[in-house]
Design a protein around this motif. Structure first.
Motif, PDB file in Angstrom:
ATOM      1  N   THR A 155     -12.330 -18.971  52.517  1.00 27.38           N
ATOM      2  CA  THR A 155     -12.450 -19.077  51.051  1.00 27.38           C
ATOM      3  C   THR A 155     -11.075 -19.361  50.448  1.00 27.38           C
ATOM      4  O   THR A 155     -10.511 -18.518  49.742  1.00 27.38           O
ATOM      5  CB  THR A 155     -13.033 -17.781  50.456  1.00 27.38           C
ATOM      6  N   PRO A 156     -10.518 -20.546  50.716  1.00 22.51           N
ATOM      7  CA  PRO A 156      -9.140 -20.817  50.292  1.00 22.51           C
ATOM      8  C   PRO A 156      -8.998 -20.882  48.764  1.00 22.51           C
ATOM      9  O   PRO A 156      -9.959 -21.144  48.058  1.00 22.51           O
ATOM     10  CB  PRO A 156      -8.857 -22.196  50.908  1.00 22.51           C
ATOM     11  N   TYR A 157      -7.782 -20.648  48.305  1.00 18.96           N
ATOM     12  CA  TYR A 157      -7.402 -20.752  46.881  1.00 18.96           C
ATOM     13  C   TYR A 157      -8.074 -19.714  45.998  1.00 18.96           C
ATOM     14  O   TYR A 157      -8.225 -19.912  44.811  1.00 18.96           O
ATOM     15  CB  TYR A 157      -7.626 -22.170  46.350  1.00 18.96           C
ATOM     16  N   LEU A 158      -8.451 -18.609  46.573  1.00 19.19           N
ATOM     17  CA  LEU A 158      -8.975 -17.513  45.755  1.00 19.19           C
ATOM     18  C   LEU A 158      -8.069 -16.296  45.943  1.00 19.19           C
ATOM     19  O   LEU A 158      -8.454 -15.320  46.503  1.00 19.19           O
ATOM     20  CB  LEU A 158     -10.409 -17.149  46.159  1.00 19.19           C
ATOM     21  N   HIS A 159      -6.906 -16.370  45.492  1.00 16.22           N
ATOM     22  CA  HIS A 159      -6.278 -17.351  44.655  1.00 16.22           C
ATOM     23  C   HIS A 159      -5.055 -18.012  45.295  1.00 16.22           C
ATOM     24  O   HIS A 159      -4.283 -18.701  44.596  1.00 16.22           O
ATOM     25  CB  HIS A 159      -5.839 -16.672  43.349  1.00 16.22           C
ATOM     26  N   PRO A 161      -3.677 -20.305  48.956  1.00 16.09           N
ATOM     27  CA  PRO A 161      -4.283 -21.166  49.990  1.00 16.09           C
ATOM     28  C   PRO A 161      -4.834 -20.373  51.173  1.00 16.09           C
ATOM     29  O   PRO A 161      -5.764 -20.809  51.841  1.00 16.09           O
ATOM     30  CB  PRO A 161      -3.121 -22.056  50.439  1.00 16.09           C
ATOM     31  N   PHE A 212      -9.091 -21.993  39.745  1.00 20.67           N
ATOM     32  CA  PHE A 212      -9.614 -22.497  41.025  1.00 20.67           C
ATOM     33  C   PHE A 212     -11.149 -22.494  41.045  1.00 20.67           C
ATOM     34  O   PHE A 212     -11.764 -22.273  42.095  1.00 20.67           O
ATOM     35  CB  PHE A 212      -9.049 -21.643  42.174  1.00 20.67           C
ATOM     36  N   GLU A 214     -13.386 -24.673  41.161  1.00 23.92           N
ATOM     37  CA  GLU A 214     -14.022 -25.519  42.171  1.00 23.92           C
ATOM     38  C   GLU A 214     -14.097 -24.762  43.505  1.00 23.92           C
ATOM     39  O   GLU A 214     -15.109 -24.803  44.211  1.00 23.92           O
ATOM     40  CB  GLU A 214     -13.136 -26.764  42.300  1.00 23.92           C
ATOM     41  N   TYR A 215     -13.016 -24.053  43.831  1.00 22.32           N
ATOM     42  CA  TYR A 215     -12.994 -23.292  45.080  1.00 22.32           C
ATOM     43  C   TYR A 215     -13.851 -22.029  44.979  1.00 22.32           C
ATOM     44  O   TYR A 215     -14.427 -21.580  45.971  1.00 22.32           O
ATOM     45  CB  TYR A 215     -11.551 -22.930  45.454  1.00 22.32           C
ATOM     46  N   ARG A 218     -17.257 -23.123  45.807  1.00 19.00           N
ATOM     47  CA  ARG A 218     -17.425 -23.332  47.264  1.00 19.00           C
ATOM     48  C   ARG A 218     -17.554 -21.999  47.992  1.00 19.00           C
ATOM     49  O   ARG A 218     -18.357 -21.850  48.912  1.00 19.00           O
ATOM     50  CB  ARG A 218     -16.218 -24.080  47.826  1.00 19.00           C
ATOM     51  N   ALA A 219     -16.746 -21.018  47.578  1.00 14.39           N
ATOM     52  CA  ALA A 219     -16.803 -19.697  48.222  1.00 14.39           C
ATOM     53  C   ALA A 219     -18.151 -19.038  47.950  1.00 14.39           C
ATOM     54  O   ALA A 219     -18.754 -18.416  48.839  1.00 14.39           O
ATOM     55  CB  ALA A 219     -15.670 -18.812  47.708  1.00 14.39           C
ATOM     56  N   SER A 254     -17.892 -19.461  36.604  1.00 16.89           N
ATOM     57  CA  SER A 254     -17.380 -20.681  37.232  1.00 16.89           C
ATOM     58  C   SER A 254     -18.155 -21.920  36.819  1.00 16.89           C
ATOM     59  O   SER A 254     -17.869 -23.014  37.281  1.00 16.89           O
ATOM     60  CB  SER A 254     -17.421 -20.546  38.756  1.00 16.89           C
TER      61      SER A 254
END
Ligand code: FEO
Length: 426
Positions: A155-159, A161, A212, A214-215, A218-219, A254
């Motif tokens: 689960t990148p970029y939360l928060h 990389p 973030f 968008e991420y 995705r997560a 989100s």
């Protein structure tokens, strides 16, 4: 009346049982008033770390800020020996969760370290040593503790990389790192026992996760299908009551409400201005008129004097283009414009269209300064801004109309590239 968790016995910090195999071994920091400079923390925060015991191993999930390592190790020692630890998982490498890591690795040298793929270079910088052993993991990778299994979710970029979540399959428990966390310190620990922390949960999302989105989406696609008995974040209350509610709230936060009202093929352009003598206002109205003449662009004009900042931040997040009209006073753009710009760090502006205009009396640096800032925020600024000395003439007002028109055309992908006739240069 509910029973308070027993955090210490005779002054010695104790682990708190979350299930027979899972304990909280974190620390409370009630005196913190500011986190990472940008976040207010009215009643402090917590650094949540956890221990999971399987039939063939013991896992530590995250550690704490270095200053609280004493509490962390004391709680750990109240339920396990260091030589039992087989696994250390780091969901996130920011120092509030890795402060006790070097010492933990020294005390449990046999433990294998699991981090996300993207955390590898950060770990090296954090430990300040070249040789150490770790296993990078991706979504779906698992590690067995015998009758307990940890599964990783990338689960990148939360928060940052490097961030990941870890799911304890047999107990339907998600160790979520900063995700679903908040800076809220309460000795009652559990979400069904602590005070009302909704303000803190929303504030944390708005400042930490919102850039973030968008991420986050995705997560959520990975997290929503999971059966969840508990979500155990790295800060704030432990979410054992209706954990799905917090997942759902992230989904709502989100999604952009404004975007859903825009037709396919339509674009939004927002024009913000502030004016001391009405000159920049006249320019703004002309820019608005010019942009309105382009079909399928929904243009809005706002005077910065007429609103608080935060509704504008929400609008900008959903918009395709943003324009600013600012006078130049004392060699600078004016404060309300900078205030709005400085609030935009919490939204993703990449590739939005930007433009600037303004009236000036002496030098007119404000327009260029705001343009530079827009580029720094990764907006596209395709047309140089317009500066007009004092009161705009009819010709200059027409220039502003053309500017608005060209910006709107650019937004629709209809602006012709300017052809330079070499004869004009002669
Ligand atoms: Fe709680 Fe991003 O550290």
């Amino acid at each position: 009346m509910s029973k308070l968790p027993i955090l210490t016995i005779d002054g010695a910090p104790q682990a708190i049982e979350l299930s027979p195999r899972v304990h909280w071994i974190g620390a409370l920091d009630p005196n913190l008033r500011n986190f990472d400079i940008i976040l207010k923390t009215a009643n402090g925060t917590s650094y949540n770390a956890y221990i999971v015991r399987g039939s063939e191993g013991v896992a530590i999930i995250d550690t704490v800020k270095e200053a609280y390592a004493g509490d962390f190790f004391a709680r750990l020692e109240s339920v396990a020996r260091y030589d039992e630890i087989t696994v250390i998982v780091l969901n996130h490498l920011e120092p509030d969760h890795t402060g006790a890591l070097p010492e933990l690795m020294r005390r449990a040298p046999q433990a294998q370290l699991y981090i996300s793929q993207k955390a590898q270079s950060m770990l090296k910088a954090l430990l300040k040593q070249d040789e150490f052993d770790f296993t990078p993991v991706m979504t779906g990778d698992k590690v067995s503790l015998g009758d307990r299994t940890l599964e990783f979710l990338h689960t990148p970029y939360l928060h940052w990389p490097d961030t990941q979540c870890t799911y304890l399959i047999e107990e339907k428990t998600l160790f979520s790192g900063d995700v679903f966390g908040c800076h809220f310190c309460d000795v009652r620990l559990f979400n069904d026992e602590v005070g009302d922390f909704r303000f803190s949960f929303e504030y944390y999302y708005a400042h930490i996760m919102r850039p973030f989105k968008e991420y986050v989406n995705r997560a959520l696609a990975l997290i929503e299908p999971l059966a969840l008995n508990k979500i155990l974040p790295a800060h704030g209350p432990l979410l054992r009551d209706q954990p799905q509610k917090y997942v759902q709230r992230y989904r709502e936060l989100s999604s952009s409400a404004l975007q859903s009202e825009i037709s396919v093929g339509e674009k939004t352009l927002l024009i913000f201005y502030i004016s001391s003598y009405g000159n920049t206002r006249r320019m703004a109205e002309a820019v608005y008129e010019g942009a309105m003449a382009v079909e399928h662009v929904r243009v809005s004009l706002y005077d910065l004097e007429g609103s608080e900042i935060s509704p504008f931040v929400d609008l900008i997040e959903g918009a395709d283009g943003i324009m600013f009209g600012t006078p130049t006073i004392n060699g600078d753009a004016v404060k309300p414009v900078w205030d709005l710009l400085s609030s935009l760090a919490v939204v993703n502006l990449k590739s939005k269209l930007g433009g600037v205009f303004g009236s000036y009396g002496w030098t007119g640096e404000g327009v260029k300064m705001v343009e530079d800032r827009l580029r720094g925020l990764k907006l596209r600024v395709p047309i140089p801004g317009i500066r007009i000395k004092l009161i705009p003439t009819d010709e200059e007002i027409q220039l502003c109309r053309d500017f608005g028109h060209d910006m709107a055309l650019d937004l629709m992908g209809l602006r012709q590239a300017k052809v330079i006739d070499m004869a004009d240069l002669a």
